[in-house]
Motif scaffolding. Sequence first.
Motif, PDB file in Angstrom:
ATOM      1  N   PRO A 120      13.045 -65.250  36.112  1.00 24.38           N
ATOM      2  CA  PRO A 120      14.146 -64.480  35.539  1.00 24.38           C
ATOM      3  C   PRO A 120      13.735 -63.669  34.313  1.00 24.38           C
ATOM      4  N   TYR A 121      12.770 -64.166  33.561  1.00 20.48           N
ATOM      5  CA  TYR A 121      12.331 -63.448  32.362  1.00 20.48           C
ATOM      6  C   TYR A 121      11.576 -62.170  32.731  1.00 20.48           C
ATOM      7  N   VAL A 122      10.770 -62.248  33.791  1.00 16.06           N
ATOM      8  CA  VAL A 122      10.031 -61.070  34.245  1.00 16.06           C
ATOM      9  C   VAL A 122      11.000 -60.045  34.827  1.00 16.06           C
ATOM     10  N   ILE A 123      11.986 -60.514  35.597  1.00 12.42           N
ATOM     11  CA  ILE A 123      12.961 -59.602  36.198  1.00 12.42           C
ATOM     12  C   ILE A 123      13.723 -58.833  35.124  1.00 12.42           C
ATOM     13  N   LEU A 124      14.117 -59.537  34.054  1.00 10.59           N
ATOM     14  CA  LEU A 124      14.856 -58.879  32.970  1.00 10.59           C
ATOM     15  C   LEU A 124      13.934 -58.176  31.975  1.00 10.59           C
ATOM     16  N   GLY A 125      12.639 -58.495  32.012  1.00 12.04           N
ATOM     17  CA  GLY A 125      11.697 -57.846  31.104  1.00 12.04           C
ATOM     18  C   GLY A 125      11.782 -58.353  29.682  1.00 12.04           C
ATOM     19  N   ILE A 126      11.990 -59.648  29.522  1.00 11.98           N
ATOM     20  CA  ILE A 126      12.094 -60.247  28.188  1.00 11.98           C
ATOM     21  C   ILE A 126      11.072 -61.378  28.071  1.00 11.98           C
ATOM     22  N   PRO A 127      10.705 -61.743  26.844  1.00  8.31           N
ATOM     23  CA  PRO A 127       9.742 -62.836  26.668  1.00  8.31           C
ATOM     24  C   PRO A 127      10.310 -64.177  27.137  1.00  8.31           C
ATOM     25  N   PHE A 128       9.431 -65.060  27.570  1.00 11.75           N
ATOM     26  CA  PHE A 128       9.824 -66.388  28.020  1.00 11.75           C
ATOM     27  C   PHE A 128      10.544 -67.132  26.897  1.00 11.75           C
ATOM     28  N   GLY A 129      11.644 -67.777  27.246  1.00  8.44           N
ATOM     29  CA  GLY A 129      12.398 -68.561  26.272  1.00  8.44           C
ATOM     30  C   GLY A 129      13.364 -67.733  25.443  1.00  8.44           C
ATOM     31  N   SER A 130      13.613 -66.470  25.837  1.00 10.24           N
ATOM     32  CA  SER A 130      14.537 -65.611  25.079  1.00 10.24           C
ATOM     33  C   SER A 130      15.952 -66.172  25.130  1.00 10.24           C
ATOM     34  N   SER A 131      16.739 -65.785  24.153  1.00  6.12           N
ATOM     35  CA  SER A 131      18.111 -66.272  24.058  1.00  6.12           C
ATOM     36  C   SER A 131      19.019 -65.573  25.061  1.00  6.12           C
ATOM     37  N   ARG A 132      20.227 -66.112  25.212  1.00  2.47           N
ATOM     38  CA  ARG A 132      21.229 -65.505  26.108  1.00  2.47           C
ATOM     39  C   ARG A 132      21.591 -64.107  25.619  1.00  2.47           C
ATOM     40  N   GLU A 133      21.651 -63.922  24.301  1.00  8.30           N
ATOM     41  CA  GLU A 133      21.982 -62.606  23.740  1.00  8.30           C
ATOM     42  C   GLU A 133      20.924 -61.572  24.113  1.00  8.30           C
ATOM     43  N   GLN A 134      19.649 -61.932  24.008  1.00  5.14           N
ATOM     44  CA  GLN A 134      18.575 -61.017  24.396  1.00  5.14           C
ATOM     45  C   GLN A 134      18.629 -60.731  25.889  1.00  5.14           C
ATOM     46  N   ALA A 135      18.993 -61.743  26.680  1.00 10.70           N
ATOM     47  CA  ALA A 135      19.107 -61.555  28.123  1.00 10.70           C
ATOM     48  C   ALA A 135      20.247 -60.594  28.451  1.00 10.70           C
ATOM     49  N   ASN A 136      21.362 -60.712  27.733  1.00  8.79           N
ATOM     50  CA  ASN A 136      22.494 -59.798  27.958  1.00  8.79           C
ATOM     51  C   ASN A 136      22.110 -58.357  27.648  1.00  8.79           C
ATOM     52  N   ILE A 137      21.387 -58.157  26.567  1.00 13.56           N
ATOM     53  CA  ILE A 137      20.959 -56.813  26.182  1.00 13.56           C
ATOM     54  C   ILE A 137      20.025 -56.233  27.240  1.00 13.56           C
ATOM     55  N   ALA A 138      19.073 -57.051  27.709  1.00  8.99           N
ATOM     56  CA  ALA A 138      18.134 -56.590  28.735  1.00  8.99           C
ATOM     57  C   ALA A 138      18.866 -56.305  30.038  1.00  8.99           C
TER      58      ALA A 138
END
Length: 130
Positions: free
Chosen positions: A6-24
């Motif tokens: 899921p981190y690669v799909i969203l393009g965010i670092p591993f262990g990112s927060s829900r807020e960072q995931a929402n932005i991505a």
Amino acid sequence: MRHRNPYVILGIPFGSSREQANIAFARKARPLRRAGPAGREQMTDLTWALNQIDEGLTQPAAAMAIYRIPADPNVFATTGGGVFAPVAEPMPRRSPDSRAAFDQLREAAAHEYLRYLVLLRGSEVAPPAP
């Protein structure tokens, strides 16, 4: 079953927060919404990835089921010159002096702009009456 991260799909670092995931998610979903039916499959993947991050890892440092890219982001940081980050070497000039060509170009541009202004003014002025 496909192995997906899921981190690669969203393009965010591993262990990112829900807020960072929402932005991505928002950043990646915006162009897909404009793509219409063609973007639906990718949107499904993004939604799945956001859901996986929402369910969350209780201890990201101990999670071994999800692969991490890169394993250590600091590996790619350079501290100076070296084999993979060589110092720039200036090349000798091979072309003639470009100052004269630049001056000629500037003069031609000024001439063209003056021609444009004359034609513009000419279209605003009525011809003299006989």
